[in-house]
Design an enzyme around this catalytic site. Structure first.
Site, PDB file in Angstrom:
ATOM      1  N   ASP A  47       0.868  -1.193   0.000  1.00 30.80           N
ATOM      2  CA  ASP A  47       0.000   0.000   0.000  1.00 30.80           C
ATOM      3  C   ASP A  47       0.893   1.227   0.000  1.00 30.80           C
ATOM      4  O   ASP A  47       2.094   1.128   0.266  1.00 30.80           O
ATOM      5  CB  ASP A  47      -0.917   0.014   1.247  1.00 30.80           C
ATOM      6  N   ASN A  74       3.373   2.182  -4.811  1.00 33.16           N
ATOM      7  CA  ASN A  74       2.209   2.580  -5.599  1.00 33.16           C
ATOM      8  C   ASN A  74       2.186   1.680  -6.823  1.00 33.16           C
ATOM      9  O   ASN A  74       3.138   1.684  -7.612  1.00 33.16           O
ATOM     10  CB  ASN A  74       2.378   4.062  -6.003  1.00 33.16           C
ATOM     11  N   THR A 137     -17.374  -4.538  -6.873  1.00 29.90           N
ATOM     12  CA  THR A 137     -18.347  -3.783  -6.074  1.00 29.90           C
ATOM     13  C   THR A 137     -19.779  -4.138  -6.470  1.00 29.90           C
ATOM     14  O   THR A 137     -20.031  -4.512  -7.624  1.00 29.90           O
ATOM     15  CB  THR A 137     -18.153  -2.265  -6.286  1.00 29.90           C
ATOM     16  N   GLU A 139     -21.762  -1.924  -6.919  1.00 35.08           N
ATOM     17  CA  GLU A 139     -22.162  -0.834  -7.833  1.00 35.08           C
ATOM     18  C   GLU A 139     -22.200  -1.296  -9.284  1.00 35.08           C
ATOM     19  O   GLU A 139     -22.765  -0.607 -10.136  1.00 35.08           O
ATOM     20  CB  GLU A 139     -21.217   0.374  -7.700  1.00 35.08           C
ATOM     21  N   TYR A 183     -16.879   4.787 -11.925  1.00 36.51           N
ATOM     22  CA  TYR A 183     -16.325   3.734 -11.045  1.00 36.51           C
ATOM     23  C   TYR A 183     -16.949   2.375 -11.383  1.00 36.51           C
ATOM     24  O   TYR A 183     -16.237   1.394 -11.624  1.00 36.51           O
ATOM     25  CB  TYR A 183     -16.628   4.154  -9.608  1.00 36.51           C
ATOM     26  N   TRP A 213     -19.984  -2.687   3.118  1.00 38.47           N
ATOM     27  CA  TRP A 213     -19.330  -3.200   4.337  1.00 38.47           C
ATOM     28  C   TRP A 213     -18.978  -1.984   5.190  1.00 38.47           C
ATOM     29  O   TRP A 213     -18.386  -1.020   4.686  1.00 38.47           O
ATOM     30  CB  TRP A 213     -18.031  -3.944   3.983  1.00 38.47           C
ATOM     31  N   VAL A 251     -28.741  13.429   1.436  1.00 37.71           N
ATOM     32  CA  VAL A 251     -28.634  13.777   0.025  1.00 37.71           C
ATOM     33  C   VAL A 251     -29.953  13.435  -0.684  1.00 37.71           C
ATOM     34  O   VAL A 251     -30.449  12.303  -0.596  1.00 37.71           O
ATOM     35  CB  VAL A 251     -27.449  13.018  -0.622  1.00 37.71           C
ATOM     36  N   TYR A 329     -22.400  16.716  -3.843  1.00 41.77           N
ATOM     37  CA  TYR A 329     -21.379  16.004  -4.634  1.00 41.77           C
ATOM     38  C   TYR A 329     -20.955  16.752  -5.905  1.00 41.77           C
ATOM     39  O   TYR A 329     -19.965  16.378  -6.521  1.00 41.77           O
ATOM     40  CB  TYR A 329     -21.914  14.643  -5.096  1.00 41.77           C
ATOM     41  N   ASP A 335     -27.408   8.042  -8.390  1.00 44.95           N
ATOM     42  CA  ASP A 335     -27.378   7.131  -7.240  1.00 44.95           C
ATOM     43  C   ASP A 335     -27.969   5.764  -7.581  1.00 44.95           C
ATOM     44  O   ASP A 335     -28.819   5.647  -8.459  1.00 44.95           O
ATOM     45  CB  ASP A 335     -28.173   7.763  -6.077  1.00 44.95           C
TER      46      ASP A 335
END
Ligand SMILES: NC(=O)c1ccc[n+]([C@@H]2O[C@H](COP(=O)([O-])OP(=O)(O)OC[C@H]3O[C@@H](n4cnc5c(N)ncnc54)[C@H](O)[C@@H]3O)[C@@H](O)[C@H]2O)c1
Ligand SMILES: O=C(O)[C@H]1O[C@H](OP(=O)(O)OP(=O)(O)OC[C@H]2O[C@@H](n3ccc(=O)[nH]c3=O)[C@H](O)[C@@H]2O)[C@H](O)[C@@H](O)[C@@H]1O
Length: 387
Positions: A47, A74, A137, A139, A183, A213, A251, A329, A335
């Site tokens: 990391d 990195n 994810t 998402e 993303y 999580w 939001v 944002y 969303d």
């Protein structure tokens, strides 16, 4: 370890070496902790930061000191990466930009971090026949089918229109100018690439799709251990508001729904994947808690109640305030409306189920937040007097 660990099929588990990229983050810190305290495995922890795992690295007298080594690097530009992957039996890639405030304001960094920077990791694993557990994810599912149905449609009640299933649900994102989806789209493409490496070149992989999580050490508290203008994920945003005795910002009215899972439950699932490769390889797993669903407004109300209990401070008269997503944002935010994970695949393959209720996980997490930050916030809020 005194006793030999046994896998789900009754076989002894051999100690392995794990190259963990992003080990210094929220999930990485909990995974390192679990691996050190309960298993004989070795970790090469990669990391750019190590603050969240310092307690595992120092002092040298810790019982696991010989089993964890931190490498500050990195992955964007470091020639040591391939060598470290080669030294390990398994690579776990957690490195990513993964805070929504960045997706629409730093879309290039977001896409590079979640797709381009992950490419060499996949390539080195594939070329060197190393197993990969990649963190994607929830998402990637984007919005639900339900969100496109008329409000009075009976189909809205049909779980097929909102429960998210790894092998069936579509991935539904907004338009390109809604940069929120940069993303999710980058994560989807890296998932497809890993899947294709599995299909065409035999890469042994597991893809994890975490569903919100949460727990101690998640993100940062602005102005204390992160930038004062920074916007972390919702747990840290609401914790920061509670610690500073400001209203929690909802939001767009806080109508979006999420299912939250306790980090310690989720880490149990990851350990099962690590130690049961025959059952985990080639699979994509949802990891979440379908029983912990709330709207963001309900989350704010619950966190306010729990914080009152753990801090002994009375709640504000107006504990929440509405803000527009544009104000909070900026341009290009959008969303996910609802995120309920289907759990059948992880259940069948690994027999995993989440245990902790939302109230209980908030109680332990907010106790940690209060203990860790309350004093520092009080000091930071005392304005220096002009001399
Ligand atoms: N926390 C969640 O609920 C959640 C949900 C969905 C997906 N995920 C995914 O899980 C992974 C880990 O998430 P997290 O919550 O622990 O995030 P985190 O930001 O706490 O951890 C990510 C870590 O990766 C490191 N990193 C980023 N870029 C790097 C680089 N170029 N080189 C070296 N290190 C780098 C960061 O310094 C950080 O410590 C991410 O891929 C994220 O997209 C997390
Ligand atoms: O955790 C996950 O499973 C994934 O989802 C998160 O996305 P999201 O849940 O939208 O991010 P949060 O910042 O946790 O926000 C949750 C909800 O709370 C709202 N919110 C956030 C912060 C705030 O102060 N107030 C507020 O109402 C957001 O608009 C959103 O609707 C992040 O994209 C990733 O970390 C991850 O991949």
């Amino acid at each position: 370890m005194a006793t030999t660990r046994i896998d789900l099929d009754g076989r002894p588990i051999k100690p392995i070496t794990i190259c963990m990229i992003g080990a210094g983050g929220f999930i990485g810190s909990h995974l390192c902790e679990k691996l050190m305290s309960e298993t004989p495995h070795k970790v090469l922890a990669l990391d750019v930061y190590n603050d969240k795992i310092k307690h595992l690295l120092e002092p040298d007298s810790l019982p696991w000191a010989a089993r964890i080594h931190f490498h500050r690097l990195n992955i964007k530009h470091d020639s040591r990466l391939e060598g470290l992957i080669k030294m390990a039996d398994l690579t776990i890639n957690l490195a990513a930009i993964c805070t929504p405030a960045d997706y629409n304001t730093r879309p290039l960094d977001t896409i590079y971090s979640n797709f381009i920077d992950a490419l060499p990791v996949v390539k080195y694993c594939s070329e060197n026949n190393k197993r990969l557990i990649h963190f994607s994810t929830c998402e990637v599912y984007g919005k639900t089918i339900q969100s496109f149905l008329p409000k009075d449609s009976p189909l809205r009640q049909d779980p097929a229109c909102y429960v998210l299933k790894e092998d069936i649900s579509p991935c539904i994102f907004g338009s390109i100018e809604k940069q929120r989806w940069s993303y999710a789209c980058a994560k989807q493409l890296i998932e497809r690439l890993i899947y294709a490496e599995g299909a065409e070149n035999g890469l042994e992989f597991t893809i994890v799709r975490p569903f919100n999580w949460i727990g101690p050490r998640m993100d940062f508290i602005p102005g204390i251990d992160g930038p004062s203008e920074g916007v972390p994920r919702v747990l840290a945003c609401f914790s920061n508001n509670l610690l500073r005795r400001e209203p929690l910002k909802l939001v767009d009215g806080g109508q979006s729904q999420r299912t939250f899972v306790y980090i310690k439950d989720a880490i149990e699932a990851v350990l099962l994947m690590i130690e049961n490769p025959d059952r985990a390889n080639g699979h994509i797993f949802n990891v979440g808690n379908p029983n912990n669903e709330v709207t963001v407004r309900q989350l704010a109300e619950m966190m306010t109640k729990v914080y009152t209990k753990v801090s002994g401070e009375a709640a504000l008269e107006s504990p929440t305030i509405d803000v527009s997503s544009k104000e909070f944002y900026g341009e290009g935010y959008d969303d996910s409306d609802k995120r309920i994970p289907d759990m059948s695949i992880i259940n069948k393959q690994l027999g995993w189920n989440p245990k902790t209720s939302l109230w209980d996980l908030l109680e332990s997490t907010l106790t940690y937040q209060h203990r860790t930050y309350a004093e520092a916030i009080k000091k930071a809020m005392v304005k220096p007097t002009a001399s």
